[in-house]
Design an enzyme around this catalytic site. Structure first.
Site, PDB file in Angstrom:
ATOM      1  N   ASP A  67       3.127  -3.167   2.209  1.00 31.33           N
ATOM      2  CA  ASP A  67       2.795  -2.408   1.296  1.00 31.33           C
ATOM      3  C   ASP A  67       2.945  -3.179  -0.280  1.00 31.33           C
ATOM      4  OD1 ASP A  67       1.567   0.151   0.041  1.00 31.33           O
ATOM      5  OD2 ASP A  67       3.942   0.217  -0.731  1.00 31.33           O
ATOM      6  N   ASP A  70       0.205  -6.023  -0.581  1.00 29.94           N
ATOM      7  CA  ASP A  70      -1.202  -5.982  -0.491  1.00 29.94           C
ATOM      8  C   ASP A  70      -1.843  -6.074  -1.999  1.00 29.94           C
ATOM      9  OD1 ASP A  70      -0.031  -3.661  -1.572  1.00 29.94           O
ATOM     10  OD2 ASP A  70      -1.279  -2.279  -0.248  1.00 29.94           O
ATOM     11  N   ASP A  88      -4.177   2.407  -1.517  1.00 31.29           N
ATOM     12  CA  ASP A  88      -3.078   1.979  -1.570  1.00 31.29           C
ATOM     13  C   ASP A  88      -2.092   3.333  -2.026  1.00 31.29           C
ATOM     14  OD1 ASP A  88      -0.781   0.235  -1.423  1.00 31.29           O
ATOM     15  OD2 ASP A  88      -0.864   0.149  -3.946  1.00 31.29           O
ATOM     16  N   ASP A  92       0.342   5.238   0.400  1.00 34.29           N
ATOM     17  CA  ASP A  92       1.988   5.227  -0.343  1.00 34.29           C
ATOM     18  C   ASP A  92       2.673   6.623   0.054  1.00 34.29           C
ATOM     19  OD1 ASP A  92       2.001   2.576  -0.975  1.00 34.29           O
ATOM     20  OD2 ASP A  92       1.768   2.985  -3.177  1.00 34.29           O
TER      21      ASP A  92
END
Length: 191
Positions: A67, A70, A88, A92
Site C-alpha cells: 500500500d 503503490d 487506493d 485503505d
C-alpha cells in the site's frame, strides 16, 4: 501530512527505489499492488483473529508495504489516475478496519473489544475529516497521528504482543488528530 510522514517519506521511497524500479520495469499496474496489499492485509487480519501474532505481523507488514509503494509506482510509471487514487483510498479504509475488527472479534475481553471499535471509529474520523474538507474545497493535511503512524503502532503492538497498549495509543492518537482537524477546519472555513 504529519511531521513524521513528511520527513521520512523521501527516505522511505529512496530506500525502496530498487523495488519500485523493478515493479515498474515489469509493468505491474499500481492498482494490482493496491489490491494485493488488501489481500495480504485480509490474510494477516485472519491470522490475527486466530491469534497467530508472528505470521499476522508478516502478512500485515507486507500488505502495508504494498500500500505504501503503490503511489510511488504509479508516479514512476506515469500511471497515476483519479480512479487509482479512488481505489487506493477505498482499500485503505478496508485495510484500516480489518485487523482491528479481527482483534475485536477474537477477544473475550470486553475492554479490548471496545478499544478495537473505538480505534476503528476514531481512525475513520481522521480520514473522513480530511476527505470531507477536501470535498468542500479545503486542504486539511494536519495532524500528529495519521495513517502511517497508526499502522506503525499497530504493527509494533502485534509484533510485541502488546495489543492493549497499541489500541490505547491508537485511540488517543487518532482522537487528538481528529480534534486537531476539526479545530483547524473551523479556523480555515471562517476565513
Amino acid at each position: 501530512m504529519s511531521y513524521f510522514t513528511r520527513e521520512l517519506k523521501p527516505y522511505f521511497e529512496r530506500g525502496f527505489a530498487p523495488i519500485i524500479d523493478l515493479i515498474t520495469k515489469f509493468n505491474i499496474h499500481p492498482n494490482v499492488l493496491t489490491l494485493l496489499g488488501l489481500l495480504l492485509v485480509g490474510t494477516g487480519s485472519y491470522l490475527l483473529f486466530l491469534e497467530n501474532y508472528f505470521l499476522s505481523f508478516i502478512f500485515l507488514l507486507i500488505g502495508a508495504l504494498c500500500d505504501a509503494l503503490d503511489g510511488a509506482i504509479a508516479r514512476k510509471g506515469q500511471k497515476d489516475s483519479s480512479f487509482g487514487a479512488f481505489i487506493d483510498s477505498l482499500t485503505d479504509r478496508f485495510s484500516d478496519a480489518m485487523p482491528l475488527t479481527a482483534i475485536a472479534l477474537s477477544s473475550q475481553d470486553k475492554l479490548l473489544t471496545l478499544l478495537s471499535i473505538m480505534a476503528i471509529v476514531s481512525s475513520f474520523g481522521v480520514s473522513y475529516a480530511r476527505a470531507r474538507a477536501e470535498g468542500l474545497g479545503y486542504e486539511l493535511k494536519v495532524g500528529l497521528f495519521e495513517r502511517a503512524e497508526r499502522w506503525m503502532v499497530l504493527l509494533i503492538g502485534i509484533f510485541f504482543e502488546e495489543i492493549y497498549l497499541a489500541l490505547v495509543v491508537l485511540v488517543l492518537g487518532s482522537s487528538i488528530t481528529l480534534f486537531q482537524r476539526i479545530y483547524t477546519f473551523m479556523k480555515i472555513s471562517r476565513r
